[in-house]
Motif scaffolding. Structure first.
Motif, PDB file in Angstrom:
ATOM      1  N   UNK A  18       6.780 -11.598   1.201  1.00  0.00           N
ATOM      2  CA  UNK A  18       5.557 -10.803   1.060  1.00  0.00           C
ATOM      3  C   UNK A  18       4.552 -11.332   2.074  1.00  0.00           C
ATOM      4  N   UNK A  19       4.024 -10.446   2.884  1.00  0.00           N
ATOM      5  CA  UNK A  19       3.061 -10.846   3.907  1.00  0.00           C
ATOM      6  C   UNK A  19       1.672 -10.493   3.397  1.00  0.00           C
ATOM      7  N   UNK A  29       3.870  -4.911  -7.832  1.00  0.00           N
ATOM      8  CA  UNK A  29       4.621  -4.501  -6.642  1.00  0.00           C
ATOM      9  C   UNK A  29       5.644  -5.573  -6.261  1.00  0.00           C
ATOM     10  N   UNK A  30       5.334  -6.832  -6.542  1.00  0.00           N
ATOM     11  CA  UNK A  30       6.283  -7.904  -6.215  1.00  0.00           C
ATOM     12  C   UNK A  30       7.531  -7.789  -7.096  1.00  0.00           C
ATOM     13  N   UNK A  47      11.244  -6.955   2.399  1.00  0.00           N
ATOM     14  CA  UNK A  47       9.940  -7.335   2.983  1.00  0.00           C
ATOM     15  C   UNK A  47       8.819  -6.460   2.422  1.00  0.00           C
ATOM     16  N   UNK A  48       7.650  -7.055   2.297  1.00  0.00           N
ATOM     17  CA  UNK A  48       6.464  -6.264   1.940  1.00  0.00           C
ATOM     18  C   UNK A  48       5.375  -6.532   2.964  1.00  0.00           C
ATOM     19  N   UNK A  49       4.851  -5.487   3.513  1.00  0.00           N
ATOM     20  CA  UNK A  49       3.744  -5.575   4.469  1.00  0.00           C
ATOM     21  C   UNK A  49       2.440  -5.871   3.709  1.00  0.00           C
ATOM     22  N   UNK A  50       1.380  -6.254   4.400  1.00  0.00           N
ATOM     23  CA  UNK A  50       0.139  -6.640   3.689  1.00  0.00           C
ATOM     24  C   UNK A  50      -0.537  -5.486   2.936  1.00  0.00           C
ATOM     25  N   UNK A  51      -0.141  -4.252   3.228  1.00  0.00           N
ATOM     26  CA  UNK A  51      -0.728  -3.123   2.492  1.00  0.00           C
ATOM     27  C   UNK A  51       0.116  -2.774   1.270  1.00  0.00           C
ATOM     28  N   UNK A  59       8.155  -0.564  -3.703  1.00  0.00           N
ATOM     29  CA  UNK A  59       6.701  -0.629  -3.473  1.00  0.00           C
ATOM     30  C   UNK A  59       6.327   0.077  -2.171  1.00  0.00           C
ATOM     31  N   UNK A  60       5.124   0.572  -2.119  1.00  0.00           N
ATOM     32  CA  UNK A  60       4.603   1.114  -0.854  1.00  0.00           C
ATOM     33  C   UNK A  60       4.260  -0.094   0.018  1.00  0.00           C
ATOM     34  N   UNK A  61       4.627  -0.010   1.278  1.00  0.00           N
ATOM     35  CA  UNK A  61       4.497  -1.187   2.146  1.00  0.00           C
ATOM     36  C   UNK A  61       5.807  -1.959   2.202  1.00  0.00           C
TER      37      UNK A  61
END
Ligand SMILES: Nc1nc2c(ncn2[C@@H]2O[C@H](COP(=O)(O)O)[C@@H](O)[C@H]2O)c(=O)[nH]1
Ligand SMILES: [Mn+2]
Ligand SMILES: [Mn+2]
Length: 445
Positions: A18-19, A29-30, A47-51, A59-61
């Motif tokens: 997670x970024x 979301x995690x 991977x999760x983007x910061x948004x 999750x979105x992102x």
């Protein structure tokens, strides 16, 4: 500092990353990201983007690549929702007195809001558009052949066959082609406020104080219907899902291939939708300047890509592809600077233009927006319409919307701080800042 590793535990097949600079904001979301990491054939990590924020299933992102599955939840209901940026040769000082009127004119010519319809395309034209994308919209009079160079995938993805979409999808789709939609979708007149990299900005044709126009929309009811149809077909295929919303099909199965083709039809529809809206914008702006496309990105899509010599189905749901310099899939003119990345923020503060890098940490992906901090219902409860409108007015931003409710749901405070999100992806070298854009006038559905 910004990379949080979630080690593989339980059913997870790979680690997750997670970024973010605030891991406590996003616990739900995690959990979703951990579920994604437990899907079969996932490669490397999730991977999760910061948004990142909660979405249907994924999750979105979120970004995840698989060697042999495709999942509608990993694409989202608005297939190929995306962003297009248009540039003009107009200086802000010459244009400021026309902003209000121009917003009104755009609002009058572009169908906006829930249930808005456009001219109905006949079946033959519709088939051409969904199977071949923006070039067909251009042939039908909505644009210039040189536009195609500046659209991700040159505005056309295959295989895409009309045989793989339902009658309902066709009926919903043909009425809504060339419409903006509601909610988070917008057309925004912006000013180039700041340039971070002069050389790259020059190549993109972006200059301080120039007027640009950003379009954010997708595949409307057409993509939504395709997602709904295929989720239904995939729902009971696998009974060991950590979450029903993560329904998937093996990519090499009949159903996997059919969804892939239908999803590509929706992607071609969305490229064409943004193309038709560009055509309307050009009409309104013709008295001021020519209007050219800087770039057009998809941020809800699954694509077949080669990474480390392996063919993968890369799902980016609320994430943007960010290929680096000299990648074969980016336009000739941008080869030396990398793929343009367009990151909208909110209607009150800023949006950004970035470029991709050769960093392959998350399969050449970066953020797609600021991401929500308040769900729509929470925004309606917590925020005050008069306050939101007065803040926008103080900043001189003109807003036109079909619905007051939308303005509240989409208020700047419903989103994370865009500067923070962009700073993180820039620092992590997922994409690099080129220009900051600020809103002058916005049309929301
Ligand atoms: N410049 C603007 N940005 C906006 C507006 N409304 C939303 N947004 C940003 O767009 C992304 C898109 O995300 P999606 O998942 O909803 O497609 C969102 O995260 C916001 O940051 C706007 O009116 N103007
Ligand atoms: Mn959308
Ligand atoms: Mn979107």
């Amino acid at each position: 500092m910004y990379i949080h590793k979630i080690k593989k535990t339980g059913n997870m097949k790979v680690d997750a990353f997670v970024l973010t600079d605030n891991i406590s904001e996003i616990s739900e979301a995690i959990e979703q990201l951990k579920n994604v990491a437990s899907l079969p054939t996932i490669v490397k990590a999730a991977y999760a983007m910061p948004d990142i924020h909660w979405g249907y299933g994924f999750p979105i992102g979120g970004v995840a690549a698989f060697s042999n599955i495709i999942s509608p939840g990993g694409v989202g209901f608005d297939i190929n929702c995306g962003v297009r940026l248009l540039k003009t040769q107009i200086d802000y000082n010459d244009f400021k007195k026309y902003i209000e009127n121009t917003i009104k004119e755009l609002y009058d010519v572009i169908p906006v809001g829930v249930g808005a319809t456009s001219k109905k395309f006949d079946k033959k034209s519709f088939k051409k558009i969904i199977e071949e994308g923006a070039k067909r919209a251009i042939e039908m009079g909505c644009g210039l052949s040189e536009d195609l160079e500046y659209i991700e995938d040159f505005g056309s993805i295959s295989p895409a066959s009309m045989e793989d979409i339902s009658k309902t999808a066709y009926e919903r789709g043909r009425e809504e082609l060339g419409t903006l939609g509601a909610g988070n979708h917008f057309i925004e007149i912006q000013k180039v406020e700041e340039i971070y990299d002069e050389k790259k900005a020059n190549i993109l044709g972006l200059y301080k104080n120039h007027i640009v126009i950003m379009i954010h929309t997708g595949s409307r009811g057409f993509g939504h219907q395709i997602a709904t149809d295929y989720i239904k077909l995939m729902r009971n295929l696998h009974n060991d899902l950590p979450d029903k919303q993560l329904a998937y099909a093996y990519f090499d199965s009949d159903l996997g291939q059919k969804y892939y083709s239908a999803m590509n039809c929706a992607a071609n529809y969305a490229f064409s939708n943004r193309q038709i809206i560009t055509h309307y914008i050009r009409k309104v702006f013709s008295k001021f300047s020519k209007v050219e496309i800087v770039y057009d990105v998809a941020h809800n899509i699954a694509k077949v890509e080669k990474h480390d010599n392996q063919k993968l189905i890369v799902h980016r749901k609320g994430a943007t592809r960010a290929f680096g310099p000299y990648h074969p899939d980016i336009p000739e003119k941008y080869k030396s600077i990398g793929q343009p990345v367009l990151i909208p923020g909110n209607m009150g503060t800023a949006s950004y233009v970035m470029v991709g890098t050769n960093e392959n940490f998350a399969f050449s992906s970066t953020a797609h927006g600021a991401g929500r901090v308040l769900g729509r219902r929470q925004a309606l409860k917590k925020l005050n319409l008069n306050q939101v409108l007065s803040n926008l007015q103080k900043r001189g931003i003109i807003v036109k919307s079909k619905s007051k409710k939308t303005i509240l749901e989409e208020a700047p405070d419903a989103y994370k701080e865009i500067d923070r999100v962009v700073e993180i992806v820039d620092k992590l070298n997922l994409s690099k800042k080129v220009a900051k854009l600020i809103p002058l006038g916005v049309i929301k559905g």
